[in-house]
Design an enzyme around this catalytic site. Structure first.
Site, PDB file in Angstrom:
ATOM      1  N   LYS A  15       0.833  -1.212   0.000  1.00 45.48           N
ATOM      2  CA  LYS A  15       0.000   0.000   0.000  1.00 45.48           C
ATOM      3  C   LYS A  15       0.867   1.263   0.000  1.00 45.48           C
ATOM      4  CE  LYS A  15      -2.198  -1.020   3.889  1.00 45.48           C
ATOM      5  NZ  LYS A  15      -1.616  -2.332   4.282  1.00 45.48           N
ATOM      6  N   ARG A  89      -9.582   0.888   8.903  1.00 44.77           N
ATOM      7  CA  ARG A  89      -9.227  -0.501   9.208  1.00 44.77           C
ATOM      8  C   ARG A  89     -10.352  -1.211   9.955  1.00 44.77           C
ATOM      9  NH1 ARG A  89      -3.279   0.505   9.152  1.00 44.77           N
ATOM     10  NH2 ARG A  89      -2.147  -1.447   9.348  1.00 44.77           N
ATOM     11  N   ARG A 128      11.979  -5.900   5.307  1.00 45.42           N
ATOM     12  CA  ARG A 128      11.663  -4.533   4.873  1.00 45.42           C
ATOM     13  C   ARG A 128      12.430  -3.464   5.652  1.00 45.42           C
ATOM     14  NH1 ARG A 128       5.355  -2.812   4.746  1.00 45.42           N
ATOM     15  NH2 ARG A 128       5.432  -2.835   7.014  1.00 45.42           N
ATOM     16  N   ARG A 162      11.107  -1.008  11.031  1.00 41.85           N
ATOM     17  CA  ARG A 162      10.029  -0.733  11.966  1.00 41.85           C
ATOM     18  C   ARG A 162      10.058  -1.712  13.128  1.00 41.85           C
ATOM     19  NH1 ARG A 162       4.608   0.049   8.452  1.00 41.85           N
ATOM     20  NH2 ARG A 162       3.828  -1.105  10.255  1.00 41.85           N
ATOM     21  N   ARG A 173      -0.775  -8.713  13.723  1.00 43.79           N
ATOM     22  CA  ARG A 173      -1.259  -7.753  12.714  1.00 43.79           C
ATOM     23  C   ARG A 173      -2.133  -8.459  11.673  1.00 43.79           C
ATOM     24  NH1 ARG A 173       4.314  -5.318  11.099  1.00 43.79           N
ATOM     25  NH2 ARG A 173       3.231  -4.038   9.556  1.00 43.79           N
TER      26      ARG A 173
END
Ligand code: AMP
Length: 220
Positions: A15, A89, A128, A162, A173
């Site tokens: 996203k 969300r 990531r 992160r 998550r």
């Protein structure tokens, strides 16, 4: 004419990457509640402390807090259009967004659902990292920087991972996504606003599919 779109999909679906392209190519403004919350957690306030704890566990922050953050942005920013990245969300967040936009004479024009296999998400997320200066997103295996430790785009050495991009948080998550966020797929389908794209395709191909949706709704 204004264009307002939502990017919907699980963590790691891409996203943020697609939002960045839409900002660059179409002049839209990205509203990422994840980014806003990461900023809030460094504020030293009690709210920031609570937010940090919830985020690190991979749980969702309360609707009240995120709706408040989005309301503040919409009330203070002018833009030819907004890309909602990571918001809404939950169903109450979706209803609140409709009400906020309606109050401004705006609406959601499309919801782009980024479809990805669960198995790919763990690999995508665990490798990531991003540039703390320009926001470019990298990956240890699939998109390393050309020079180790230096951002290809802006030359910064401020590369970050992160706190919630780890296996434990990711598990929560994903559960949060399926329990609370995935009902939005049916919600926007019923409203005839849902546009699925293949988030497993190469990044450029995903970009082309997103662009086709944007062109179809008159997004320049
Ligand atoms: P993201 O950067 O979108 O992956 O968001 C990172 C974390 O911020 C999430 O795991 C949640 O803890 C929190 N968060 C971001 N957006 C929302 C939202 N719309 N509602 C609730 N929590 C959110």
């Amino acid at each position: 004419m204004t264009i307002n779109i939502i990017l919907l999909g699980p963590p790691g679906a891409g996203k943020g990457t697609q939002a960045r392209t839409l900002v660059e190519e179409r002049g839209l403004v990205q509203l990422s509640t994840g980014d806003m919350l990461r900023e809030a957690r460094t504020s030293g306030t009690e709210m920031g402390r609570v937010v940090a704890e919830v985020m690190d566990k991979g749980q969702l922050v309360t609707d009240e807090i995120v709706i408040g953050l989005i309301r503040e942005k919409l009330e203070t920013m002018d833009a030819p259009g907004f890309i909602f990245d990571g918001f809404p969300r939950t169903l109450p967040q979706a209803d609140a967004l409709n009400d906020l936009l309606a109050g401004m004479g705006r609406q959601i024009d499309a919801v782009i659902e980024m479809q990805v296999d669960d198995t790919a998400l763990v690999d995508r997320i665990s490798g990531r990292f991003t540039c703390g200066n320009c926001g470019e997103v990298y990956h240890d295996q699939t998109k390393p920087t050309a020079k180790p430790g230096v951002c290809d785009v802006c030359g910064s050495t401020d590369l970050k991972r992160r706190a919630d991009d780890n296996a434990d948080s990711l598990k929560t998550r994903l559960l949060e996504y399926y329990k609370k966020t995935s009902p939005l797929i049916g919600y926007y389908y019923a409203k005839k606003q849902l546009h699925p794209v293949d988030g497993m395709a190469e990044m450029d191909e995903v970009g082309r599919q997103v662009a086709a949706v944007m062109d179809g709704i008159g997004g320049r």
